[in-house]
Scaffold this motif. Structure first.
Motif, PDB file in Angstrom:
ATOM      1  N   PHE A  12       0.823  -1.210   0.000  1.00  0.00           N
ATOM      2  CA  PHE A  12       0.000   0.000   0.000  1.00  0.00           C
ATOM      3  C   PHE A  12       0.857   1.260   0.000  1.00  0.00           C
ATOM      4  N   GLU A  13       1.987   1.222   0.688  1.00  0.00           N
ATOM      5  CA  GLU A  13       2.876   2.387   0.718  1.00  0.00           C
ATOM      6  C   GLU A  13       3.467   2.658  -0.656  1.00  0.00           C
ATOM      7  N   VAL A  14       3.910   1.627  -1.337  1.00  0.00           N
ATOM      8  CA  VAL A  14       4.472   1.788  -2.680  1.00  0.00           C
ATOM      9  C   VAL A  14       3.390   2.287  -3.641  1.00  0.00           C
ATOM     10  N   THR A  15       2.212   1.720  -3.554  1.00  0.00           N
ATOM     11  CA  THR A  15       1.106   2.157  -4.409  1.00  0.00           C
ATOM     12  C   THR A  15       0.799   3.630  -4.180  1.00  0.00           C
ATOM     13  N   SER A  63      10.666   0.667   5.042  1.00  0.00           N
ATOM     14  CA  SER A  63      11.212   1.779   4.272  1.00  0.00           C
ATOM     15  C   SER A  63      12.120   1.301   3.138  1.00  0.00           C
ATOM     16  N   ALA A  64      12.903   0.262   3.378  1.00  0.00           N
ATOM     17  CA  ALA A  64      13.805  -0.234   2.333  1.00  0.00           C
ATOM     18  C   ALA A  64      13.035  -0.847   1.172  1.00  0.00           C
ATOM     19  N   LEU A  65      12.103  -1.727   1.481  1.00  0.00           N
ATOM     20  CA  LEU A  65      11.340  -2.349   0.399  1.00  0.00           C
ATOM     21  C   LEU A  65      10.418  -1.339  -0.272  1.00  0.00           C
ATOM     22  N   GLY A  66       9.961  -0.351   0.492  1.00  0.00           N
ATOM     23  CA  GLY A  66       9.189   0.734  -0.110  1.00  0.00           C
ATOM     24  C   GLY A  66      10.026   1.551  -1.069  1.00  0.00           C
ATOM     25  N   THR A  67      11.264   1.823  -0.696  1.00  0.00           N
ATOM     26  CA  THR A  67      12.179   2.567  -1.567  1.00  0.00           C
ATOM     27  C   THR A  67      12.471   1.793  -2.838  1.00  0.00           C
ATOM     28  N   VAL A  68      12.803   0.523  -2.696  1.00  0.00           N
ATOM     29  CA  VAL A  68      13.099  -0.311  -3.863  1.00  0.00           C
ATOM     30  C   VAL A  68      11.843  -0.477  -4.730  1.00  0.00           C
ATOM     31  N   GLY A  69      10.697  -0.658  -4.092  1.00  0.00           N
ATOM     32  CA  GLY A  69       9.434  -0.784  -4.839  1.00  0.00           C
ATOM     33  C   GLY A  69       9.085   0.480  -5.599  1.00  0.00           C
ATOM     34  N   ALA A  70       9.291   1.641  -4.971  1.00  0.00           N
ATOM     35  CA  ALA A  70       9.020   2.908  -5.650  1.00  0.00           C
ATOM     36  C   ALA A  70       9.993   3.115  -6.812  1.00  0.00           C
ATOM     37  N   PHE A  71      11.237   2.734  -6.609  1.00  0.00           N
ATOM     38  CA  PHE A  71      12.237   2.820  -7.682  1.00  0.00           C
ATOM     39  C   PHE A  71      11.811   1.951  -8.864  1.00  0.00           C
TER      40      PHE A  71
END
Length: 109
Positions: A12-15, A63-71
Motif C-alpha cells: 500500500f505504501e508503494v502504491t 522503508s527499504a522495500l518501499g524505496t526499492v518498490g518505488a524505484f
C-alpha cells in the motif's frame, strides 16, 4: 501473520507513493484518493504488525522495500532512468536491512 500485515503495508505504501507521481501535485482526484487511502492502510497495517514485531527492524524493512518498490515502479510505470549508481544504492539499502536484522530478532521477547 505480522509479516503478512507488513507485506501489505509495504504494498500500500508503494502504491500510494507511485500515485503521488500520478496525482500531479495532488491536483487529480483519483490518484489523490489512492494516495490518501494507500498511506492510511499502510500505516494501519504497520501499526498492527508492530504489536508483535520490533519497531527498528520493521521500519527498516518497510522503508527499504518501499524505496526499492518505488524505484522499480518509477522505472516500469513512468519510464524513469536506471543508472548503475541507482541500482547500487538500492542494493546497499537492501544489504543494510539484512545487516540490521542480523543484529537482533524482529519479534518481541
Amino acid at each position: 501473520m505480522p509479516f503478512v500485515l507488513l507485506a501489505f503495508a509495504i504494498l500500500f505504501e508503494v502504491t500510494a507513493t507511485l500515485a503521488l507521481r500520478g496525482s500531479e501535485g495532488l491536483s487529480k482526484a483519483g490518484p489523490t484518493a489512492v494516495v490518501i487511502v494507500g498511506y492510511l492502510l499502510s500505516f494501519a497495517l504497520m501499526a498492527k504488525a508492530l504489536t508483535s514485531l520490533n519497531v527498528g527492524p520493521v521500519y527498516a524493512i518497510w522503508s527499504a522495500l518501499g524505496t526499492v518498490g518505488a524505484f522499480a515502479g518509477g522505472v516500469l510505470l513512468f519510464d524513469e532512468p536506471v543508472r548503475p549508481v541507482t541500482v547500487a544504492g538500492a542494493a546497499i539499502i537492501v544489504v543494510g536491512v539484512v545487516v540490521m536484522n542480523l543484529g537482533g530478532g524482529v519479534g518481541h521477547g
